[in-house]
Design a protein around this motif. Structure first.
Motif, PDB file in Angstrom:
ATOM      1  N   ALA A  98     -36.881  53.561  59.517  1.00  0.00           N
ATOM      2  CA  ALA A  98     -35.878  53.251  58.494  1.00  0.00           C
ATOM      3  C   ALA A  98     -35.691  51.736  58.384  1.00  0.00           C
ATOM      4  O   ALA A  98     -35.653  51.170  57.283  1.00  0.00           O
ATOM      5  N   ARG A  99     -35.623  51.042  59.546  1.00  0.00           N
ATOM      6  CA  ARG A  99     -35.426  49.593  59.510  1.00  0.00           C
ATOM      7  C   ARG A  99     -36.697  48.872  59.049  1.00  0.00           C
ATOM      8  O   ARG A  99     -36.620  47.881  58.310  1.00  0.00           O
ATOM      9  N   GLY A 102     -39.032  55.975  52.118  1.00  0.00           N
ATOM     10  CA  GLY A 102     -39.371  54.550  52.184  1.00  0.00           C
ATOM     11  C   GLY A 102     -40.879  54.379  52.106  1.00  0.00           C
ATOM     12  O   GLY A 102     -41.631  55.296  52.421  1.00  0.00           O
ATOM     13  N   LYS A 133     -37.165  44.023  51.530  1.00  0.00           N
ATOM     14  CA  LYS A 133     -36.575  42.685  51.343  1.00  0.00           C
ATOM     15  C   LYS A 133     -37.674  41.622  51.284  1.00  0.00           C
ATOM     16  O   LYS A 133     -37.633  40.711  50.442  1.00  0.00           O
ATOM     17  N   CYS A 190     -38.783  49.904  56.874  1.00  0.00           N
ATOM     18  CA  CYS A 190     -38.846  50.029  55.408  1.00  0.00           C
ATOM     19  C   CYS A 190     -37.820  49.113  54.735  1.00  0.00           C
ATOM     20  O   CYS A 190     -38.106  48.487  53.705  1.00  0.00           O
ATOM     21  N   GLU A 191     -36.630  49.045  55.327  1.00  0.00           N
ATOM     22  CA  GLU A 191     -35.574  48.209  54.760  1.00  0.00           C
ATOM     23  C   GLU A 191     -36.004  46.733  54.779  1.00  0.00           C
ATOM     24  O   GLU A 191     -35.885  46.016  53.774  1.00  0.00           O
ATOM     25  N   ASN A 192     -36.524  46.278  55.930  1.00  0.00           N
ATOM     26  CA  ASN A 192     -36.978  44.891  56.033  1.00  0.00           C
ATOM     27  C   ASN A 192     -38.155  44.618  55.099  1.00  0.00           C
ATOM     28  O   ASN A 192     -38.238  43.558  54.467  1.00  0.00           O
TER      29      ASN A 192
END
Lengths: 160, 426
Positions: B296-297, B339, B304, B299-301
């Protein structure tokens, strides 16, 4: 009775309660699936009684082979059907006749009409499953081969 | 008690593992042993004949490794899994189980460069022909089918990054031809994509990447769905015909829906030998426990960073399926709904030389040949991982001279962006 899905407690209950299993279609050849299942279940403490007209009077894995269920001179808890589905109906009727408590049809073997007859007579019926695989799954042993047991537990495993 | 359907996060921590039956140890112990005692001669014979479950020798099974196998099988929703020393070793075991000398398989030409080299050179020397086709048009697989074709091989999310493959359409083509679809799910991990749900029959992973996740252990695994009928077309004799090295046992008849893994283990792994070490299995298992949080992190990073790069004046283009501008964005919404992964490519203005300048000027990102680490990684494929490929293959695989690949890690996103910004300006 839903024969597409069996609760784990049902399978566990059968495997914990039966001791003497007649295996109809047991083969004398070591590389046949029935021989694998018989040898495994013997090691787990079950008495397996082979039934196979072609081998009647001979011995498989130390047990005398009978030609039919009716010829077995002692009580049988469960009948494991290692034959094609077309043969399962008459064998189920014989199982009812000899007073077995459970009829178990192997992977790929299923006869819903026969199952209904057995259930009406008070028997438990499992179809399209293998007792060796189910024992291995519920005890966690089959996971040693990387098989997905779908069992999750925070307790130490002891048998099924 | 009945078995509930456990959630993915629960399976990532618990599937395959139980307290050690002897000691009660809660974490899976590292069974650092080569061999296992037999109870008696009959027990030994039963084990060698595959009639009882148990361990003989760590080249074939190991109790630490088997927990890893069951866990990945559970996360993929498969019937069984078999771990190997690397992702490449897992691919070798899959093909060794499927193919005879003279057989063919069709692979996507958008694959990890190491897979293209394995298929095009080393497999060819074994008599297995891997034909490469452009997966963007699934019909290319249909057109390449011959009577000797035994499998189709794709990556769900292709490496180099940003390319999503239409698994469902290609699975339909494979099944129409009576052959299995093999999906390398390494870049997506089962957290982002579950290929069995789209028709895949076999999944392979490099465990080295997101599943292990910490850049500390090489490993690979294959998973079978248990749903493919190996007997229907008579194409897979190693599974359906008597096996001389097991006294003519027939794997499919004897082991049914787990036959592929049993055959790949007891013939392929036994005879070819690429076993995973128990220590690596332990490290990868520990990594998997946090897979959902990490993915999850990641994909989030990554989103960005991709958004930042897309607006940068020294960047010509960005290929990341999480960006609405990506031609693969719709496929990503279908196949990667959680993601679009951590790996992306982008084109740096100035081509080959600018790519080399960038990778040599970063100070937080690590210039190395891996993906799926907690650390952010950068590489210029044309000068490194993909240098075995010719110019045509480089472009086909998405690794042209200006291409830079990123594997975005779990650091603070602002720090990753600041490092890329200063290196692009250098």
């Amino acid at each position: 009775m839903d024969h597409d899905y069996y609760p784990e407690d049902l399978i566990r209950g059968v495997l914990r309660s039966v001791r003497t299993i007649a295996m109809v279609g047991a083969s004398a050849h070591w590389n046949r699936p029935s021989y694998f299942a018989m040898k495994y279940l013997q090691r787990k403490g079950y008495r397996i009684v082979p039934v196979n007209p072609k081998e009647a009077g001979g011995m498989i894995l130390g047990e005398r082979v009978y030609g039919a269920l009716a010829e077995i001179p002692f009580k049988i808890d469960m009948v494991d059907i290692f034959r094609a589905s077309q043969a399962a109906g008459p064998i189920t009727d014989e199982a009812i006749e000899v007073g077995a408590r459970v009829v178990w049809m192997q992977l790929g073997v299923r006869d819903d009409a026969a199952a209904r007859r057995a259930e009406r007579a008070g028997l438990t019926v499992i179809m399209n499953r293998c007792p060796k695989i189910e024992y291995g799954r519920l005890s966690g042993e089959i996971g040693w081969l990387g098989i997905n047991t779908r069992v999750i537990s925070s307790k130490r495993k002891k048998g099924v | 008690m009945d078995t509930p359907e456990y959630g993915f996060e629960t399976l990532a921590i618990h599937a395959g593992a139980a307290p050690d039956p002897t000691t009660g140890a809660r974490t899976t112990p590292i069974y650092q042993t080569t061999s296992y005692v037999f109870d008696d001669v009959d027990h030994a014979a039963s084990l060698f004949n595959l009639q009882v479950f148990g361990n003989i020798y760590t080249r074939i099974t190991n109790p630490t490794t088997s927990v890893l196998e069951e866990r990945v099988a559970a996360l993929e929703g498969g019937r069984a899994a078999l771990a190997a020393a690397s992702g490449h070793a897992a691919q070798l075991l899959v093909m060794h189980t499927l193919l005879e000398v003279g057989d063919e398989f069709i692979a996507s030409d958008k694959l990890y460069g190491g897979s293209i080299t394995q298929f095009s050179h080393s497999f060819r020397r074994m008599g297995w022909t891997g034909l490469l086709v452009d997966p963007d048009d699934p019909d290319n697989f249909r057109r390449a089918l011959t009577p000797r074709t035994k499998a189709i091989f794709i990556e769900s999310l292709a490496n180099p990054g940003g390319i999503v493959i239409d698994i469902e359409s290609i699975a339909a083509i494979a099944h129409g031809a009576g052959i299995p679809l093999i999906v390398d799910n390494t870049l997506a991990s089962p957290y982002l994509c579950r290929p069995f749900g789209w028709g895949a029959d076999i999944i392979v992973h490099s465990l080295t990447k997101f599943l292990g996740g910490h850049g500390n252990s090489i490993g690979g695994i294959l998973v079978e769905s248990g749903k493919f009928d190996w007997a229907a077309g008579g194409k897979f004799p190693a599974l359906t015909e008597p096996t001389p090295s097991y006294h003519n046992l027939r794997f499919y008849e004897t082991f049914g829906d787990m036959a592929f893994c049993v055959a790949a283990r007891t013939v392929g792994l036994r005879d070819l030998g690429p076993a995973l070490s128990p220590m690596n299995a332990f490290l990868i298992l520990t990594g998997i426990e946090t897979l959902p949080l990490r993915m999850a992190r990641h994909c989030e990073n990554a989103l960005k960073v991709a958004t930042f790069l897309e607006s940068h004046d020294r960047v010509a283009w960005v290929s990341y399926a999480g960006l609405p501008s990506s031609r693969y964005h719709n496929l990503a919404r279908k196949y990667l709904s959680n993601g679009a992964g951590a790996v992306m490519t982008f084109g740096v203005k100035g081509g080959y030389e600018a790519g080399i300048r960038l990778v040599e000027n970063v100070s937080l990102l690590s210039h190395l040949a891996n993906i799926g680490d907690t650390r952010s990684l950068i590489i210029h494929p044309a000068s490194t991982t993909h240098r075995q490929l010719n110019a045509e293959q480089l472009v086909a695989s998405g690794s042209g001279p200006d291409v830079v690949r990123l594997s975005i890690g779990l650091e603070s996103a602002n720090d990753i962006i600041r490092d890329l910004d200063q290196a692009l300006a250098a």
